[in-house]
Design an enzyme around this catalytic site. Structure first.
Site, mmCIF file in Angstrom:
data_model
loop_
_atom_site.group_PDB
_atom_site.id
_atom_site.type_symbol
_atom_site.label_atom_id
_atom_site.label_comp_id
_atom_site.label_asym_id
_atom_site.label_seq_id
_atom_site.Cartn_x
_atom_site.Cartn_y
_atom_site.Cartn_z
ATOM 1 N N ASP A 30 9.981 -0.907 -10.973
ATOM 2 C CA ASP A 30 10.015 -0.357 -9.608
ATOM 3 C C ASP A 30 9.341 0.996 -9.659
ATOM 4 O O ASP A 30 9.393 1.681 -10.691
ATOM 5 C CB ASP A 30 11.452 -0.168 -9.119
ATOM 6 C CG ASP A 30 12.080 1.081 -9.706
ATOM 7 O OD1 ASP A 30 12.442 1.057 -10.906
ATOM 8 O OD2 ASP A 30 12.184 2.098 -9.004
ATOM 9 N N HIS A 67 -1.827 -1.532 1.508
ATOM 10 C CA HIS A 67 -2.813 -1.835 0.454
ATOM 11 C C HIS A 67 -2.255 -1.532 -0.937
ATOM 12 O O HIS A 67 -2.381 -2.336 -1.858
ATOM 13 C CB HIS A 67 -4.115 -1.062 0.671
ATOM 14 C CG HIS A 67 -5.045 -1.217 -0.487
ATOM 15 N ND1 HIS A 67 -5.850 -2.324 -0.647
ATOM 16 C CD2 HIS A 67 -5.232 -0.454 -1.599
ATOM 17 C CE1 HIS A 67 -6.509 -2.220 -1.790
ATOM 18 N NE2 HIS A 67 -6.155 -1.099 -2.387
ATOM 19 N N ASP A 80 20.064 0.465 -7.334
ATOM 20 C CA ASP A 80 20.241 1.464 -8.371
ATOM 21 C C ASP A 80 21.627 2.077 -8.183
ATOM 22 O O ASP A 80 22.186 2.076 -7.094
ATOM 23 C CB ASP A 80 19.133 2.520 -8.264
ATOM 24 C CG ASP A 80 19.011 3.309 -9.560
ATOM 25 O OD1 ASP A 80 19.790 3.047 -10.501
ATOM 26 O OD2 ASP A 80 18.129 4.181 -9.636
ATOM 27 N N CYS A 126 -7.250 -4.387 4.061
ATOM 28 C CA CYS A 126 -8.645 -4.633 3.665
ATOM 29 C C CYS A 126 -9.289 -5.750 4.483
ATOM 30 O O CYS A 126 -10.513 -5.798 4.618
ATOM 31 C CB CYS A 126 -8.723 -4.942 2.173
ATOM 32 S SG CYS A 126 -8.465 -3.468 1.156
ATOM 33 N N CYS A 129 -5.464 -8.069 1.337
ATOM 34 C CA CYS A 129 -4.321 -7.472 2.026
ATOM 35 C C CYS A 129 -4.625 -7.295 3.510
ATOM 36 O O CYS A 129 -5.776 -7.339 3.934
ATOM 37 C CB CYS A 129 -3.916 -6.139 1.387
ATOM 38 S SG CYS A 129 -4.856 -4.706 1.942
ATOM 39 N N CYS A 137 -10.135 -7.645 -1.867
ATOM 40 C CA CYS A 137 -8.690 -7.569 -1.615
ATOM 41 C C CYS A 137 -8.352 -8.327 -0.337
ATOM 42 O O CYS A 137 -9.016 -8.170 0.688
ATOM 43 C CB CYS A 137 -8.273 -6.107 -1.478
ATOM 44 S SG CYS A 137 -6.517 -5.906 -1.101
#
Lengths: 385, 385
Positions: free
Chosen positions: B263, B332, B90, B306, B303, B301
């Site tokens: 984003d 997560h 940015d 999890c 991830c 999930c």
């Protein structure tokens, strides 16, 4: 349960294997401290990758939060925190005597107020063993009386009496199948008290023996002396554990004095202040020298941090308060402790431990700041091991 | 550079591939925010494991710390933070207008005082592009004037004039080889201003177009309207990026409106407050219901969190302020954002995006607290994206 594989010819250093319900531990071993069911800033994968064999948990803290009702429903500490390897739980004795400000010592334990919300609590041999049953630890510690450094001889003697009596009460409590229980030798800097405490505990036949009261504010030479006073009275065929110690150089020296097991909050605590351990001492990664230093903390280190990040990047992360900074220093420092213990085992096995010890102590420059960080009375509550 | 692979038949949703010097990005894409050269609480391995394709960095923050001298010596942002995949930076425009309290707008940029130590700084098109050259980002953003929601029409018009002029200046600056530059469409909620800004920027031939001024405190329906006002004037063959947005449901809705890139600091920011994103909305893991809930945040999930930890354990970690708690919620939540984007791509490809969108919006219950957490004026400095 404990196999003593080898004793060094030039020191008391020992190589062993400690069998538990969750696996075999190579000793000498360093046990990362997971007081509140988490080794600060680290996850289980990171702990396994750096070679962690056994973790510490704490009776005092876990009893307050999450509490034993949740722990029971979870099916014990291993399941609660998803850790499959062995766990040793401290009894809470140290914490009751160091954290809980308002307390009253009773025949069967200590009345105190929670450091958190002031609620009244009671912890004694029976309660500590009950909690450790619920936690389902592989090694439980007896509930001891741990007086501060500088207490009167009268207080020290009373603490030993109480420690012996409470140890006997702990010995009589039920255990979960396979759970081992270690006695804790108190006695401060008094050789007679240390000997008496050790002999009485050995008579009770514990599965291992810890040397307590050695991380309570005393100078380094007194700490070494206290270990030397207790060690000759401990059975050689059982593991010995020096509680709450120390710097890497102290660990090398204590191994040479016959100690097999260690735990210490230093590697993760100083990490959170931006200090990194190396084989040559500690360095402050926040210091100016690291600003444009594009090399890892240690060139020959194979930890997750050193394989990826430069001192300049880590310094930036610490400066801007990014969590990754203290995470990575916690990874590196804990890894260093485990690597030193692995090197120690390799050298005992190869018969070169004395050379290793001499060289390590010669090149390791101790930091007074770090030595002081371990002192009990400067502990913040949230930092406690 | 941008391959438009497919446009959804029932919405403006697009499937594409964005080619950069550090790899190809599948769009629609969510870009985790690494403002200060670190995605808060996460490490690069965790980011790669959850499917991160591109990270964000920030000109304003990185210019203050570590500063461009260090960044130059490091060889750019990729090397500094050890991230091999693409990076978008940015320009600092948003931050100058939101963080720096004392500022003076000049023809060629903004005089302001550092939010950190009050030291005088200047950022304009030339400086922003120079910094982004030093950072070596794959995609640089133009330096824009981003007024707050609720500014006067006069201020909005002036901001658009300035944004256009500054975009032209940015366009004329040198780039590092392969670096793409995106224009930023401002104009608030005024369709004429949005159209004008878009058309002028398109005439300058940027490599992609962002819609800015959409995460500055406006209500959701105005945000959607602002995107709808700008989108028709953007070339279909180039990528479109909606800056600083949003909740998972908003992302689905914005994809349907023709946006390719996103984003947002929400996934990691709310994680640090103990809030978890799910496909059905947010839940507070600190709440009482989680106390004895021994299931993962989301059953389906995959991830890192999890797969290992229960809500009861995470709640405990958050309650006792263990870093692992906010780390795992950050894992997560970021993983959920990336998974939603992956699902979106799969459904656009399969021609079932509209069904997916309807079902997602039907089951997702938005939280006002989370919507407010994104509002610019409530930002704490250390939290800024």
């Amino acid at each position: 349960m404990f196999e003593l594989l080898k004793v060094d010819s030039q020191s008391k250093a020992r190589l062993g294997k400690l069998h538990t319900g969750h696996g075999v531990i190579d000793t000498p071993v360093f046990m990362p401290v997971g007081t509140q069911a988490s080794v600060k800033a680290l996850d289980p994968r990171e702990l396994l990758e750096m070679g962690t064999q056994i973790l510490l948990g704490n009776t005092y803290h876990l009893n307050i939060r999450p509490g034993m009702q949740i722990m029971e429903q979870a099916g014990g500490l291993h399941k609660f925190m998803n850790w499959q390897l062995p766990i040793l739980t401290d009894s809470g004795g140290f914490q009751v005597f160091s954290l809980a400000k308002i307390r009253k010592i009773k025949p069967h334990g200590v009345e105190f107020r929670s450091h958190l919300d002031g609620s009244p609590l009671f912890l004694g041999p029976k309660e500590a063993m009950q909690i450790q049953r619920t936690l389902g630890s592989d090694i439980a510690m007896v509930f001891d009386d741990c007086p501060p450094h500088g207490c009167t001889p009268r207080e020290a003697a009373a603490a030993v009496e109480r420690t012996i009596r409470w140890a006997r009460e702990c010995r009589e409590q039920e255990r979960v199948p396979g759970q081992k229980v270690f006695g804790i030798v108190q006695g401060g800097c008094d050789p007679t008290l240390r000997q008496k405490c050790a002999e009485e505990l050995v008579r009770m036949k514990f599965d291992g023996y810890a040397i307590g009261g050695v991380s309570v504010g005393e100078p380094e030479h007194e700490m070494f002396k206290a270990v030397e006073m207790a060690e000759p009275f401990l059975p050689s065929e059982l593991p010995r554990y020096a509680m709450g110690l120390g710097t890497p150089a102290q660990l090398v020296e204590l191994v040479a004095r016959g100690v097999d097991m260690f735990d210490c909050v230093l590697p993760t605590r100083v990490a959170r202040n931006g200090t990194a351990f190396t084989k040559k001492g500690t360095i402050s990664i926040k210091a100016g020298f690291a600003k444009a230093d594009f090399t890892p903390i240690e060139e020959d280190c194979d930890c997750f941090c050193c394989q990826r990040f430069t001192k300049a990047y880590l310094r930036h992360l610490l400066n801007v308060n990014e969590i990754l900074g203290l995470r990575m220093l916690s990874v590196h420092n804990s890894h260093l402790y485990l690597r030193v213990m692995k090197d120690i085992r390799t050298h005992i096995e190869a018969g070169t431990f004395s050379e290793y010890r001499t060289e390590f102590i010669r090149t390791y420059v101790p930091s007074q700041k770090v030595l002081k960080a371990r002192v009990m009375h400067s502990l913040k509550v949230e930092d406690c091991g």
